[in-house]
Motif scaffolding. Sequence first.
Motif, PDB file in Angstrom:
ATOM      1  N   PRO A 247       0.733  -1.277   0.034  1.00  0.00           N
ATOM      2  CA  PRO A 247       0.022   0.151   0.098  1.00  0.00           C
ATOM      3  C   PRO A 247       0.848   1.306   0.025  1.00  0.00           C
ATOM      4  N   TRP A 248       1.971   1.197   0.497  1.00  0.00           N
ATOM      5  CA  TRP A 248       3.010   2.533   0.676  1.00  0.00           C
ATOM      6  C   TRP A 248       3.483   2.761  -0.712  1.00  0.00           C
ATOM      7  N   ASN A 249       3.189   1.861  -1.755  1.00  0.00           N
ATOM      8  CA  ASN A 249       3.846   2.210  -3.037  1.00  0.00           C
ATOM      9  C   ASN A 249       2.824   3.260  -3.901  1.00  0.00           C
ATOM     10  N   LYS A 250       1.358   3.076  -3.257  1.00  0.00           N
ATOM     11  CA  LYS A 250       0.710   4.097  -4.111  1.00  0.00           C
ATOM     12  C   LYS A 250       1.013   5.495  -4.093  1.00  0.00           C
ATOM     13  N   PHE A 251       2.204   5.664  -3.182  1.00  0.00           N
ATOM     14  CA  PHE A 251       2.695   7.025  -3.204  1.00  0.00           C
ATOM     15  C   PHE A 251       4.180   7.283  -4.036  1.00  0.00           C
ATOM     16  N   SER A 252       4.448   6.163  -4.686  1.00  0.00           N
ATOM     17  CA  SER A 252       5.698   6.152  -5.775  1.00  0.00           C
ATOM     18  C   SER A 252       5.403   7.419  -6.679  1.00  0.00           C
ATOM     19  N   LYS A 253       6.508   8.268  -7.011  1.00  0.00           N
ATOM     20  CA  LYS A 253       6.360   8.817  -8.233  1.00  0.00           C
ATOM     21  C   LYS A 253       7.546   8.901  -9.156  1.00  0.00           C
ATOM     22  N   PRO A 254       7.597   9.210 -10.425  1.00  0.00           N
ATOM     23  CA  PRO A 254       8.294   8.572 -11.255  1.00  0.00           C
ATOM     24  C   PRO A 254       9.679   9.512 -10.962  1.00  0.00           C
ATOM     25  N   HIS A 255      10.712   8.898 -11.098  1.00  0.00           N
ATOM     26  CA  HIS A 255      12.265   9.366 -11.070  1.00  0.00           C
ATOM     27  C   HIS A 255      12.352  10.438 -12.210  1.00  0.00           C
ATOM     28  N   LYS A 256      13.611  11.291 -11.688  1.00  0.00           N
ATOM     29  CA  LYS A 256      14.104  12.306 -12.597  1.00  0.00           C
ATOM     30  C   LYS A 256      15.505  12.167 -12.948  1.00  0.00           C
ATOM     31  N   GLU A 257      15.733  10.733 -12.801  1.00  0.00           N
ATOM     32  CA  GLU A 257      17.266  10.525 -13.507  1.00  0.00           C
ATOM     33  C   GLU A 257      17.229  10.106 -14.947  1.00  0.00           C
ATOM     34  N   PRO A 258      17.621  10.711 -16.069  1.00  0.00           N
ATOM     35  CA  PRO A 258      17.718  10.854 -17.541  1.00  0.00           C
ATOM     36  C   PRO A 258      18.111   9.135 -17.675  1.00  0.00           C
ATOM     37  N   LEU A 259      19.362   8.655 -17.148  1.00  0.00           N
ATOM     38  CA  LEU A 259      20.020   7.332 -17.489  1.00  0.00           C
ATOM     39  C   LEU A 259      18.966   6.242 -16.971  1.00  0.00           C
ATOM     40  N   PHE A 260      18.114   6.539 -15.821  1.00  0.00           N
ATOM     41  CA  PHE A 260      17.166   5.559 -15.636  1.00  0.00           C
ATOM     42  C   PHE A 260      15.937   5.227 -16.680  1.00  0.00           C
ATOM     43  N   SER A 261      15.901   6.075 -17.899  1.00  0.00           N
ATOM     44  CA  SER A 261      14.776   6.005 -18.481  1.00  0.00           C
ATOM     45  C   SER A 261      14.755   4.697 -19.283  1.00  0.00           C
ATOM     46  N   PRO A 262      13.476   4.214 -19.319  1.00  0.00           N
ATOM     47  CA  PRO A 262      13.546   2.840 -20.047  1.00  0.00           C
ATOM     48  C   PRO A 262      13.958   2.746 -21.481  1.00  0.00           C
ATOM     49  N   TYR A 263      14.596   1.634 -21.873  1.00  0.00           N
ATOM     50  CA  TYR A 263      14.975   1.292 -23.192  1.00  0.00           C
ATOM     51  C   TYR A 263      13.700   1.206 -23.804  1.00  0.00           C
ATOM     52  N   PRO A 264      13.265   1.815 -24.930  1.00  0.00           N
ATOM     53  CA  PRO A 264      12.099   1.871 -25.469  1.00  0.00           C
ATOM     54  C   PRO A 264      11.649   0.564 -26.025  1.00  0.00           C
ATOM     55  N   GLU A 265      12.653  -0.088 -26.391  1.00  0.00           N
ATOM     56  CA  GLU A 265      12.258  -1.514 -26.845  1.00  0.00           C
ATOM     57  C   GLU A 265      11.736  -2.505 -25.523  1.00  0.00           C
ATOM     58  N   LEU A 266      12.380  -2.183 -24.440  1.00  0.00           N
ATOM     59  CA  LEU A 266      11.930  -2.866 -23.338  1.00  0.00           C
ATOM     60  C   LEU A 266      10.413  -2.716 -22.923  1.00  0.00           C
ATOM     61  N   LEU A 267      10.077  -1.554 -23.373  1.00  0.00           N
ATOM     62  CA  LEU A 267       8.655  -0.895 -23.256  1.00  0.00           C
ATOM     63  C   LEU A 267       7.574  -1.508 -24.157  1.00  0.00           C
ATOM     64  N   SER A 268       8.307  -1.549 -25.543  1.00  0.00           N
ATOM     65  CA  SER A 268       7.162  -2.219 -26.538  1.00  0.00           C
ATOM     66  C   SER A 268       7.435  -3.582 -26.814  1.00  0.00           C
ATOM     67  N   TYR A 269       8.371  -4.517 -26.447  1.00  0.00           N
ATOM     68  CA  TYR A 269       8.461  -5.609 -26.852  1.00  0.00           C
ATOM     69  C   TYR A 269       7.438  -6.592 -26.132  1.00  0.00           C
ATOM     70  N   ASN A 270       6.733  -7.355 -26.863  1.00  0.00           N
ATOM     71  CA  ASN A 270       5.655  -8.501 -26.504  1.00  0.00           C
ATOM     72  C   ASN A 270       6.462  -9.853 -26.100  1.00  0.00           C
ATOM     73  N   LYS A 271       5.839 -10.883 -25.995  1.00  0.00           N
ATOM     74  CA  LYS A 271       6.566 -12.231 -25.607  1.00  0.00           C
ATOM     75  C   LYS A 271       7.347 -12.751 -26.883  1.00  0.00           C
ATOM     76  N   LYS A 272       6.757 -12.600 -28.062  1.00  0.00           N
ATOM     77  CA  LYS A 272       7.410 -13.027 -29.256  1.00  0.00           C
ATOM     78  C   LYS A 272       8.506 -12.484 -29.631  1.00  0.00           C
ATOM     79  N   ASP A 273       8.509 -10.922 -29.305  1.00  0.00           N
ATOM     80  CA  ASP A 273       9.759 -10.244 -29.567  1.00  0.00           C
ATOM     81  C   ASP A 273      11.003 -10.905 -28.800  1.00  0.00           C
TER      82      ASP A 273
END
Length: 307
Positions: A247-273
């Motif tokens: 329940p405490w993680n409902k307070f989580s807010k996005p980070h501001k560190e550019p180097l932690f930005s997700p790899y685009p492929e990691l967000l878009s890939y599906n299981k087949k990829d």
Amino acid sequence: MINNKSRYTNFIKTEAKRLGFLSCGISKAGFLEEDAPRLENWLNQNQHGKMDYMADYFDKRLDPTLLVDDAKSVISLLLNYYPSELQNEASYKISKYAYGKDYHNIIRKKVVKLLKSIKREIGEVNGRAFVDFAPVMEKSWAAKSGLGWIGKNSNLITKQVGSFYFVAELIIELELEYDYATTDHCGTCTACIDACPTQAIVAPYVVDGSKCISYFTIELKENIPAEMKGKLDDWMFGCDVCQDVCPWNKFSKPHKEPLFSPYPELLSYNKKDWEEITEETFSKVFTNSPLKRTQLEGLKRNIDFLK
């Protein structure tokens, strides 16, 4: 008149914030008496599985004065990694801490910058930065310095922040003003215990590492035990279940560190990829990614087990 300890402490906390750390707490360096029997029992129960390194340097793990000569203070630092975007739901799951570039060097550079700032401001001060690899009880020190409490899922949890952050330490020979531990706010909640797919949280505040999905998908170099078939909940690298349901993680807010930005492929890939990715593509796309820890061979092993 402000004494030197107070002035140094204020400078360090202000500088830590300037460098992007979520928060900074400071404890007096010394032997972790309360942690010693817990760690010994955890090891005796073989709850570290094949992570033999957890049994190494037992004394150093509990006493920072054995890691840094004349250590006086342990500075604990938190760095947020909660992402603004999540993976494609049709994908194999990856722990949120691994969405961007590997955190070890990113955080270490920040901690080293903090040490350099201390030396410029105060003078030559002996100290060492610790980020995950060394025998340091990071969460224990962070809890001791008031940055949160260690929850029933064994993660450090902070009010109004949650637990999606990295913990690092700077151990130095400088005496400072020390913070105090906060209270436990897990209460009667058992969400993490109830939700763990492999029942790795064997008792409140006790995690059997040898049953954890993160252990199976990252640490274990052998084949995943057959009895875990159907229990890994599509996690191919790490696991966030016990944090996601907290329940405490409902307070989580996005980070501001550019180097932690997700790899685009990691967000878009599906299981087949993921099933069809080649070594060449993996090496090219996921440069400096935490996924390199298992290499593609390890990910493929995990994927085959999940099918």
